[in-house]
Scaffold this motif. Structure first.
Motif, PDB file in Angstrom:
ATOM      1  N   UNK A  92      32.922  25.902  70.953  1.00  0.00           N
ATOM      2  CA  UNK A  92      32.826  26.339  69.551  1.00  0.00           C
ATOM      3  C   UNK A  92      32.797  25.156  68.587  1.00  0.00           C
ATOM      4  N   UNK A  93      32.689  23.951  69.121  1.00  0.00           N
ATOM      5  CA  UNK A  93      32.575  22.775  68.275  1.00  0.00           C
ATOM      6  C   UNK A  93      33.834  22.423  67.522  1.00  0.00           C
ATOM      7  N   UNK A  94      34.974  22.874  68.009  1.00  0.00           N
ATOM      8  CA  UNK A  94      36.251  22.580  67.355  1.00  0.00           C
ATOM      9  C   UNK A  94      36.750  21.224  67.844  1.00  0.00           C
ATOM     10  N   UNK A  95      36.918  20.288  66.940  1.00  0.00           N
ATOM     11  CA  UNK A  95      37.425  18.975  67.331  1.00  0.00           C
ATOM     12  C   UNK A  95      38.948  18.978  67.306  1.00  0.00           C
ATOM     13  N   UNK A  96      39.533  18.148  68.157  1.00  0.00           N
ATOM     14  CA  UNK A  96      40.993  18.144  68.310  1.00  0.00           C
ATOM     15  C   UNK A  96      41.459  16.769  68.736  1.00  0.00           C
ATOM     16  N   UNK A 104      47.954  19.163  72.121  1.00  0.00           N
ATOM     17  CA  UNK A 104      46.627  19.137  71.524  1.00  0.00           C
ATOM     18  C   UNK A 104      46.613  19.957  70.237  1.00  0.00           C
ATOM     19  N   UNK A 105      46.134  19.345  69.156  1.00  0.00           N
ATOM     20  CA  UNK A 105      46.050  19.975  67.834  1.00  0.00           C
ATOM     21  C   UNK A 105      44.606  19.959  67.344  1.00  0.00           C
ATOM     22  N   UNK A 106      44.248  20.974  66.587  1.00  0.00           N
ATOM     23  CA  UNK A 106      42.953  20.973  65.910  1.00  0.00           C
ATOM     24  C   UNK A 106      42.919  19.846  64.881  1.00  0.00           C
ATOM     25  N   UNK A 107      41.752  19.199  64.737  1.00  0.00           N
ATOM     26  CA  UNK A 107      41.582  18.234  63.648  1.00  0.00           C
ATOM     27  C   UNK A 107      41.531  18.964  62.308  1.00  0.00           C
ATOM     28  N   UNK A 113      40.720  28.418  65.482  1.00  0.00           N
ATOM     29  CA  UNK A 113      41.043  29.087  66.744  1.00  0.00           C
ATOM     30  C   UNK A 113      40.927  30.600  66.571  1.00  0.00           C
ATOM     31  N   UNK A 114      41.406  31.115  65.434  1.00  0.00           N
ATOM     32  CA  UNK A 114      41.265  32.542  65.149  1.00  0.00           C
ATOM     33  C   UNK A 114      39.797  32.944  65.125  1.00  0.00           C
ATOM     34  N   UNK A 115      38.982  32.161  64.413  1.00  0.00           N
ATOM     35  CA  UNK A 115      37.553  32.458  64.312  1.00  0.00           C
ATOM     36  C   UNK A 115      36.903  32.453  65.689  1.00  0.00           C
ATOM     37  N   UNK A 116      37.290  31.500  66.512  1.00  0.00           N
ATOM     38  CA  UNK A 116      36.770  31.425  67.881  1.00  0.00           C
ATOM     39  C   UNK A 116      37.114  32.678  68.682  1.00  0.00           C
ATOM     40  N   UNK A 117      38.371  33.088  68.629  1.00  0.00           N
ATOM     41  CA  UNK A 117      38.801  34.259  69.400  1.00  0.00           C
ATOM     42  C   UNK A 117      38.145  35.537  68.875  1.00  0.00           C
TER      43      UNK A 117
END
Length: 395
Positions: A92-96, A104-107, A113-117
């Motif tokens: 999903x292109x989420x960088x962390x 591990x944390x989102x940048x 994460x909600x949008x991804x799920x």
């Protein structure tokens, strides 16, 4: 309305279970009384979501999950690993980034994460009902019926992902425990976990002036120890080291604090005796620790005189204070601020591979409602993903 699977609770574990069941072609309904799915995800990690820990594996995670049966979690954790969730995040292109200790944390914001799920749920054809209160759950000949305020739904399988009692202001309740009891499953004792500790009035009067001060420390309870930051608050002690030890601490127990982690306090004090012979003990400690903390420890030691005159015996007393400062909390801040709930549905009544209730066909319990609690730092999210995934493969 009939579904193949009804999932109660749209948190991390519930959404993962719904996604996986939907991927298998099951007709899935996910229900929550909240206005949004994944509210705890949104606020987690200071709004950055500590979504997993690279050490939450079967090899490294054996001692990092608390339960009456710590081995119960290993089956799900071995089949849905941190790498698998990381792969989804990357897709999903989420960088962390890794903050510390495998966390591990989102940048960017946790809402990613909600949008991804939610995106995965749409792809899997999951129906989501929010702001929907559950009035009653009952067993039928072919599965389960869930009664809501204005309607009802039936399903062959029911997955309970309603969480624990932590952070009630976000709607947390003990509903999942009530359902477990209703269907004859046993419960282990529940209590707040990953929570700040509090002190009686006398001790608090001494600690309150230190509110806002943080220092690295090793906090110990019995044979368990955590080396992370310690934070003084207006109510007592917090910070990662305290949150971690709180899951092991019980009322009436003391904790020990090593204020000089990784340092030989005896050696440091002997050197100070030579180098600073004409200062008070508070000054020596003040060169090692925050000044207000040094003043408190100096008051507790009550050792007047010049440091150069101190005997080895006195230095040993100071060393013990610095390396084994003993404190006795009287309680915790409770579920109001606890990040998790310890205890829950007894794992003896669940199948470790599928999360199914052994005596009730079609009933599953996942996530925080189960007697599995991880360390601080992404372990509980990984348990949510793994247990939800396991139930989603079977329901």
């Amino acid at each position: 309305m009939h579904y193949d699977v009804i999932v109660l609770g749209a948190g991390a574990a519930g959404m993962m279970a719904a996604i996986e069941a939907g991927k298998r072609g099951r007709k899935v309904l996910l229900v929550d009384h909240a206005a949004h799915a994944g509210d705890k995800i949104r606020i987690s990690g200071g709004g950055r979501c500590n979504f997993t820990n690279i050490n939450a594996t079967i090899e490294r995670g054996r001692d990092r999950f608390l339960s009456d049966n710590p081995r119960f979690a290993l089956s799900a954790l071995s089949r849905y690993t941190p790498d698998m969730f990381i792969e989804l995040v990357r897709r999903y292109g989420i960088t962390f980034h890794e903050k510390t200790l495998g966390q591990l944390f989102c940048d960017g914001p946790a809402t990613q994460i909600n949008t991804m799920l939610l995106g995965e749920m749409r792809l899997a054809g999951v129906t989501l009902w929010l702001k929907t209160a559950i009035e009653r759950v009952s067993k039928t000949e072919t599965g389960f019926e869930v009664l809501f305020a204005n309607t009802s739904a039936t399903a062959e399988s029911l997955i309970v992902a309603t969480g624990g009692k932590s952070i009630p202001k976000m709607g947390a309740t003990g509903f999942g425990y009530q359902l477990a009891t209703q269907f004859g499953l046993r419960l282990t004792e529940t209590r707040p976990g990953l929570v700040p500790l509090t002190f009686e009035t006398g001790a608090l009067e001494k600690l309150t002036p230190l509110a806002g001060i943080a220092t690295d420390a090793i906090v110990k309870h019995g044979k368990t120890a955590f080396e992370e930051a310690l934070l003084f608050t207006h109510r007592g002690l917090s910070g990662p080291a305290i949150l971690q030890i709180s899951s092991y601490w019980r009322e009436g127990d003391a904790i020990e604090v090593d204020l000089l982690p990784g340092r030989d306090a005896g050696e440091v004090l002997r050197a100070a005796r030579k180098e600073m012979p004409k200062v008070q003990v508070q000054t020596v400690i003040g060169n090692l620790l925050p000044k207000k903390l040094a003043q408190l420890l100096g008051d507790e030691l009550d050792m007047p005189g010049m440091f150069g005159d101190f005997s080895d015996k006195k230095l040993a007393v100071i060393e013990a204070k610095l390396k084994n400062w003993t404190l006795k909390p009287v309680g915790s801040e409770g579920y109001r601020t606890a990040e998790v709930t310890l205890g829950g549905v007894d794992t003896r009544d669940l199948d470790a591979k599928t999360m199914a209730a052994r005596a009730v066909p079609g009933l599953y319990f996942v996530g925080e409602v189960v007697d599995v609690t991880g360390w601080l730092g992404g372990y509980n999210f990984q348990w949510a993903w793994a247990s939800g995934w396991a139930a989603g493969q079977a329901a």
